[in-house]
Design a protein around this motif. Sequence first.
Motif, PDB file in Angstrom:
ATOM      1  N   GLU A  45     -21.734  23.800  23.404  1.00 16.72           N
ATOM      2  CA  GLU A  45     -20.674  24.764  23.110  1.00 16.72           C
ATOM      3  C   GLU A  45     -21.063  26.177  23.542  1.00 16.72           C
ATOM      4  O   GLU A  45     -20.213  26.955  23.959  1.00 16.72           O
ATOM      5  CB  GLU A  45     -20.334  24.745  21.619  1.00 16.72           C
ATOM      6  N   LEU A  46     -22.351  26.489  23.459  1.00 15.32           N
ATOM      7  CA  LEU A  46     -22.819  27.795  23.913  1.00 15.32           C
ATOM      8  C   LEU A  46     -22.860  27.893  25.440  1.00 15.32           C
ATOM      9  O   LEU A  46     -23.029  28.980  25.987  1.00 15.32           O
ATOM     10  CB  LEU A  46     -24.217  28.082  23.348  1.00 15.32           C
ATOM     11  N   GLY A  47     -22.720  26.755  26.119  1.00 18.00           N
ATOM     12  CA  GLY A  47     -22.723  26.748  27.575  1.00 18.00           C
ATOM     13  C   GLY A  47     -24.109  26.831  28.188  1.00 18.00           C
ATOM     14  O   GLY A  47     -24.261  27.253  29.330  1.00 18.00           O
ATOM     15  N   LEU A  48     -25.126  26.413  27.438  1.00 17.97           N
ATOM     16  CA  LEU A  48     -26.502  26.436  27.926  1.00 17.97           C
ATOM     17  C   LEU A  48     -26.824  25.087  28.558  1.00 17.97           C
ATOM     18  O   LEU A  48     -27.473  24.230  27.952  1.00 17.97           O
ATOM     19  CB  LEU A  48     -27.456  26.761  26.767  1.00 17.97           C
ATOM     20  N   ASP A  49     -26.368  24.909  29.787  1.00 20.51           N
ATOM     21  CA  ASP A  49     -26.425  23.600  30.439  1.00 20.51           C
ATOM     22  C   ASP A  49     -27.839  23.067  30.642  1.00 20.51           C
ATOM     23  O   ASP A  49     -28.102  21.893  30.399  1.00 20.51           O
ATOM     24  CB  ASP A  49     -25.689  23.644  31.772  1.00 20.51           C
ATOM     25  N   GLN A  50     -28.750  23.902  31.090  1.00 20.69           N
ATOM     26  CA  GLN A  50     -30.115  23.439  31.346  1.00 20.69           C
ATOM     27  C   GLN A  50     -30.791  23.009  30.042  1.00 20.69           C
ATOM     28  O   GLN A  50     -31.432  21.956  29.981  1.00 20.69           O
ATOM     29  CB  GLN A  50     -30.926  24.542  32.029  1.00 20.69           C
ATOM     30  N   ALA A  51     -30.622  23.781  28.998  1.00 19.39           N
ATOM     31  CA  ALA A  51     -31.192  23.432  27.698  1.00 19.39           C
ATOM     32  C   ALA A  51     -30.532  22.167  27.151  1.00 19.39           C
ATOM     33  O   ALA A  51     -31.205  21.294  26.589  1.00 19.39           O
ATOM     34  CB  ALA A  51     -31.025  24.581  26.716  1.00 19.39           C
ATOM     35  N   ALA A  52     -29.221  22.058  27.332  1.00 20.27           N
ATOM     36  CA  ALA A  52     -28.500  20.883  26.847  1.00 20.27           C
ATOM     37  C   ALA A  52     -28.976  19.620  27.551  1.00 20.27           C
ATOM     38  O   ALA A  52     -29.123  18.564  26.914  1.00 20.27           O
ATOM     39  CB  ALA A  52     -26.997  21.068  27.048  1.00 20.27           C
ATOM     40  N   ASP A  53     -29.254  19.713  28.834  1.00 19.71           N
ATOM     41  CA  ASP A  53     -29.741  18.542  29.568  1.00 19.71           C
ATOM     42  C   ASP A  53     -31.114  18.104  29.064  1.00 19.71           C
ATOM     43  O   ASP A  53     -31.394  16.908  28.946  1.00 19.71           O
ATOM     44  CB  ASP A  53     -29.796  18.833  31.068  1.00 19.71           C
ATOM     45  N   ALA A  54     -31.973  19.073  28.731  1.00 21.41           N
ATOM     46  CA  ALA A  54     -33.307  18.739  28.203  1.00 21.41           C
ATOM     47  C   ALA A  54     -33.192  18.079  26.834  1.00 21.41           C
ATOM     48  O   ALA A  54     -33.906  17.113  26.531  1.00 21.41           O
ATOM     49  CB  ALA A  54     -34.167  19.997  28.118  1.00 21.41           C
ATOM     50  N   ILE A  55     -32.279  18.572  26.007  1.00 23.91           N
ATOM     51  CA  ILE A  55     -32.069  17.970  24.684  1.00 23.91           C
ATOM     52  C   ILE A  55     -31.490  16.568  24.839  1.00 23.91           C
ATOM     53  O   ILE A  55     -31.920  15.630  24.159  1.00 23.91           O
ATOM     54  CB  ILE A  55     -31.148  18.856  23.824  1.00 23.91           C
ATOM     55  N   GLY A  72     -15.188  19.323  23.078  1.00 21.96           N
ATOM     56  CA  GLY A  72     -14.286  20.415  22.740  1.00 21.96           C
ATOM     57  C   GLY A  72     -15.027  21.635  22.241  1.00 21.96           C
ATOM     58  O   GLY A  72     -16.192  21.576  21.860  1.00 21.96           O
ATOM     59  N   LEU A  73     -14.340  22.764  22.276  1.00 18.68           N
ATOM     60  CA  LEU A  73     -14.916  24.008  21.792  1.00 18.68           C
ATOM     61  C   LEU A  73     -14.303  24.346  20.441  1.00 18.68           C
ATOM     62  O   LEU A  73     -13.106  24.187  20.237  1.00 18.68           O
ATOM     63  CB  LEU A  73     -14.653  25.133  22.788  1.00 18.68           C
ATOM     64  N   SER A  74     -15.126  24.831  19.532  1.00 17.45           N
ATOM     65  CA  SER A  74     -14.625  25.171  18.199  1.00 17.45           C
ATOM     66  C   SER A  74     -14.104  26.600  18.139  1.00 17.45           C
ATOM     67  O   SER A  74     -13.409  26.962  17.199  1.00 17.45           O
ATOM     68  CB  SER A  74     -15.732  24.999  17.158  1.00 17.45           C
ATOM     69  N   GLY A  75     -14.476  27.417  19.107  1.00 15.52           N
ATOM     70  CA  GLY A  75     -14.055  28.812  19.091  1.00 15.52           C
ATOM     71  C   GLY A  75     -14.865  29.649  18.112  1.00 15.52           C
ATOM     72  O   GLY A  75     -14.472  30.758  17.768  1.00 15.52           O
ATOM     73  N   ALA A  76     -15.998  29.117  17.665  1.00 20.52           N
ATOM     74  CA  ALA A  76     -16.852  29.840  16.715  1.00 20.52           C
ATOM     75  C   ALA A  76     -17.507  31.034  17.391  1.00 20.52           C
ATOM     76  O   ALA A  76     -17.691  31.064  18.614  1.00 20.52           O
ATOM     77  CB  ALA A  76     -17.916  28.909  16.156  1.00 20.52           C
ATOM     78  N   ASP A  77     -17.853  32.000  16.592  1.00 20.59           N
ATOM     79  CA  ASP A  77     -18.547  33.184  17.065  1.00 20.59           C
ATOM     80  C   ASP A  77     -19.901  32.777  17.642  1.00 20.59           C
ATOM     81  O   ASP A  77     -20.620  31.980  17.036  1.00 20.59           O
ATOM     82  CB  ASP A  77     -18.732  34.146  15.882  1.00 20.59           C
ATOM     83  N   PRO A  78     -20.280  33.292  18.818  1.00 18.63           N
ATOM     84  CA  PRO A  78     -21.568  32.924  19.414  1.00 18.63           C
ATOM     85  C   PRO A  78     -22.764  33.179  18.494  1.00 18.63           C
ATOM     86  O   PRO A  78     -23.720  32.404  18.480  1.00 18.63           O
ATOM     87  CB  PRO A  78     -21.648  33.785  20.677  1.00 18.63           C
TER      88      PRO A  78
END
Length: 128
Positions: A45-55, A72-78
């Motif tokens: 959701e934060l858009g951290l693709d490289q970190a997400a791939d490692a996780i 989906g995106l929740s629209g939460a505050d970053p």
Amino acid sequence: MYEPIRTKSVHSMADEAQYPHRSREEELDIQLAGHLAALLAVTDELGLDQAADAIAEQVSRLRGAPPARHAGLSGADPADLHRRALALAGRALVVAASRADTAAAILSAERMDAHTAALKDQQLVGAP
């Protein structure tokens, strides 16, 4: 004086072979995979693709199958997302250390550092 007991006690344990049992390591694997999967959703959701791939790679290793990715995106505050990710990474670190999983522990610690830095950049570390 007393009549002997003729029936089985209702307090007796059931046959152990009837129920599946998991080892402590298996339970920790399941718990760690769950924390990492939750961290993956927030990271996506934060858009951290490289970190997400490692996780996702670690979740795949623990579960034996690739994880479902957050759609989906929740629209939460970053800042709230960074706080949530920091807490999830901390939980994952505790479980990874408990099961002596070096790769997951290093990844969790790196994610904690990254989210702490992001919060400091926004000067929101102490804010609720």
